[in-house]
Write an enzyme that holds these catalytic residues in place. Structure first.
Site, PDB file in Angstrom:
ATOM      1  N   HIS A 115      43.137  30.591  42.091  1.00  0.00           N
ATOM      2  CA  HIS A 115      43.252  29.294  42.753  1.00  0.00           C
ATOM      3  C   HIS A 115      43.506  29.534  44.235  1.00  0.00           C
ATOM      4  O   HIS A 115      43.749  30.651  44.680  1.00  0.00           O
ATOM      5  CB  HIS A 115      44.359  28.442  42.123  1.00  0.00           C
ATOM      6  CG  HIS A 115      45.742  28.956  42.341  1.00  0.00           C
ATOM      7  ND1 HIS A 115      46.818  28.128  42.562  1.00  0.00           N
ATOM      8  CD2 HIS A 115      46.250  30.203  42.391  1.00  0.00           C
ATOM      9  CE1 HIS A 115      47.920  28.847  42.712  1.00  0.00           C
ATOM     10  NE2 HIS A 115      47.604  30.115  42.613  1.00  0.00           N
ATOM     11  N   HIS A 144      46.261  35.095  39.255  1.00  0.00           N
ATOM     12  CA  HIS A 144      47.511  35.368  38.540  1.00  0.00           C
ATOM     13  C   HIS A 144      47.208  35.590  37.064  1.00  0.00           C
ATOM     14  O   HIS A 144      46.228  35.071  36.534  1.00  0.00           O
ATOM     15  CB  HIS A 144      48.477  34.179  38.622  1.00  0.00           C
ATOM     16  CG  HIS A 144      48.898  33.829  39.996  1.00  0.00           C
ATOM     17  ND1 HIS A 144      49.847  34.544  40.689  1.00  0.00           N
ATOM     18  CD2 HIS A 144      48.516  32.828  40.822  1.00  0.00           C
ATOM     19  CE1 HIS A 144      50.018  34.001  41.881  1.00  0.00           C
ATOM     20  NE2 HIS A 144      49.224  32.956  41.993  1.00  0.00           N
ATOM     21  N   ASP A 169      41.821  29.561  31.011  1.00  0.00           N
ATOM     22  CA  ASP A 169      41.680  31.011  31.015  1.00  0.00           C
ATOM     23  C   ASP A 169      40.378  31.468  31.673  1.00  0.00           C
ATOM     24  O   ASP A 169      39.302  30.974  31.367  1.00  0.00           O
ATOM     25  CB  ASP A 169      41.746  31.554  29.588  1.00  0.00           C
ATOM     26  CG  ASP A 169      41.863  33.073  29.544  1.00  0.00           C
ATOM     27  OD1 ASP A 169      42.481  33.661  30.458  1.00  0.00           O
ATOM     28  OD2 ASP A 169      41.341  33.673  28.573  1.00  0.00           O
ATOM     29  N   HIS A 170      40.526  32.420  32.602  1.00  0.00           N
ATOM     30  CA  HIS A 170      39.409  32.983  33.362  1.00  0.00           C
ATOM     31  C   HIS A 170      38.630  31.909  34.119  1.00  0.00           C
ATOM     32  O   HIS A 170      37.404  31.920  34.167  1.00  0.00           O
ATOM     33  CB  HIS A 170      38.492  33.824  32.470  1.00  0.00           C
ATOM     34  CG  HIS A 170      39.106  35.138  32.130  1.00  0.00           C
ATOM     35  ND1 HIS A 170      40.025  35.281  31.118  1.00  0.00           N
ATOM     36  CD2 HIS A 170      38.977  36.362  32.696  1.00  0.00           C
ATOM     37  CE1 HIS A 170      40.410  36.547  31.067  1.00  0.00           C
ATOM     38  NE2 HIS A 170      39.807  37.217  32.013  1.00  0.00           N
ATOM     39  N   GLU A 188      54.294  32.164  36.808  1.00  0.00           N
ATOM     40  CA  GLU A 188      53.185  32.543  37.685  1.00  0.00           C
ATOM     41  C   GLU A 188      53.257  34.035  38.003  1.00  0.00           C
ATOM     42  O   GLU A 188      52.246  34.722  38.050  1.00  0.00           O
ATOM     43  CB  GLU A 188      53.245  31.732  38.972  1.00  0.00           C
ATOM     44  CG  GLU A 188      52.108  32.036  39.930  1.00  0.00           C
ATOM     45  CD  GLU A 188      52.257  31.291  41.235  1.00  0.00           C
ATOM     46  OE1 GLU A 188      51.353  30.502  41.547  1.00  0.00           O
ATOM     47  OE2 GLU A 188      53.269  31.505  41.936  1.00  0.00           O
ATOM     48  N   CYS A 191      48.662  32.436  50.373  1.00  0.00           N
ATOM     49  CA  CYS A 191      48.148  31.750  49.179  1.00  0.00           C
ATOM     50  C   CYS A 191      47.108  30.691  49.530  1.00  0.00           C
ATOM     51  O   CYS A 191      46.491  30.100  48.654  1.00  0.00           O
ATOM     52  CB  CYS A 191      49.295  31.122  48.395  1.00  0.00           C
ATOM     53  SG  CYS A 191      50.432  32.341  47.724  1.00  0.00           S
ATOM     54  N   HIS A 218      43.163  33.520  45.226  1.00  0.00           N
ATOM     55  CA  HIS A 218      43.880  34.673  44.689  1.00  0.00           C
ATOM     56  C   HIS A 218      44.160  34.377  43.218  1.00  0.00           C
ATOM     57  O   HIS A 218      44.048  33.243  42.766  1.00  0.00           O
ATOM     58  CB  HIS A 218      45.198  34.913  45.461  1.00  0.00           C
ATOM     59  CG  HIS A 218      46.179  33.802  45.333  1.00  0.00           C
ATOM     60  ND1 HIS A 218      46.074  32.613  46.032  1.00  0.00           N
ATOM     61  CD2 HIS A 218      47.289  33.680  44.549  1.00  0.00           C
ATOM     62  CE1 HIS A 218      47.073  31.822  45.703  1.00  0.00           C
ATOM     63  NE2 HIS A 218      47.823  32.439  44.806  1.00  0.00           N
TER      64      HIS A 218
END
Length: 147
Positions: free
Chosen positions: A21, A48, A86-87, A131, A40, A46
């Site tokens: 994100h 997580h 996810d992904h 996070e 960020c 970037h």
């Protein structure tokens, strides 16, 4: 407490998902975004590896001995968390975040709202989103009154 008294318990299950994100608010200028979000706010984003712990609360069923069947909770979490997040690039792949800044606080709210649609009413107690190992958000569905 007599054997016939209801016993309340909390049951938690965790999942891990990977997503990227960019922290960026359309309500702020480029300079304000950079000042507020720092690295960020990188235009390329970037990522997580988020860890989410979902806790439900309810009476222990006297027949099954469970607050909720873990298999059911696993399936609800798959649908509410893993499939949409996810992904994914949260800002580009998840419509909710096209208008909402993809902070961990808002990820927790998104997950809460998705789970509320699936779980039995009143059973969802807490959504905890890690996070990083140092940054954790806990959301319990609380809202403030709009003035």
């Amino acid at each position: 407490m007599s054997p016939r008294s209801a016993r309340l318990a909390r049951l938690s299950r965790s999942v891990t998902f990977s997503a990227c994100h960019r922290l960026h608010s359309k309500a702020l200028s480029e300079e304000e975004n950079l000042k507020l979000f720092g690295k960020c706010n990188n235009p390329n984003g970037h990522g997580h590896n988020y860890r989410v712990i979902v806790t439900v609360r309810g009476e222990i069923d006297p027949v099954s001995g469970m607050v909720m069947n873990l298999t059911d909770l696993k399936e609800y979490m798959q649908e509410a968390i893993m499939e949409p997040l996810d992904h994914k690039n949260l800002d580009k792949d998840v419509p909710y975040f096209s208008e909402v800044v993809s902070t961990t606080e808002n990820v927790a709210v998104f997950i809460w709202d998705n789970l509320q649609k699936l779980l039995p009413q009143g059973i969802l107690y807490k959504v905890e989103v890690h996070e990083t190992e140092q940054n954790v958000v806990v959301y319990k569905g609380e809202q403030t009154i709009v003035k």
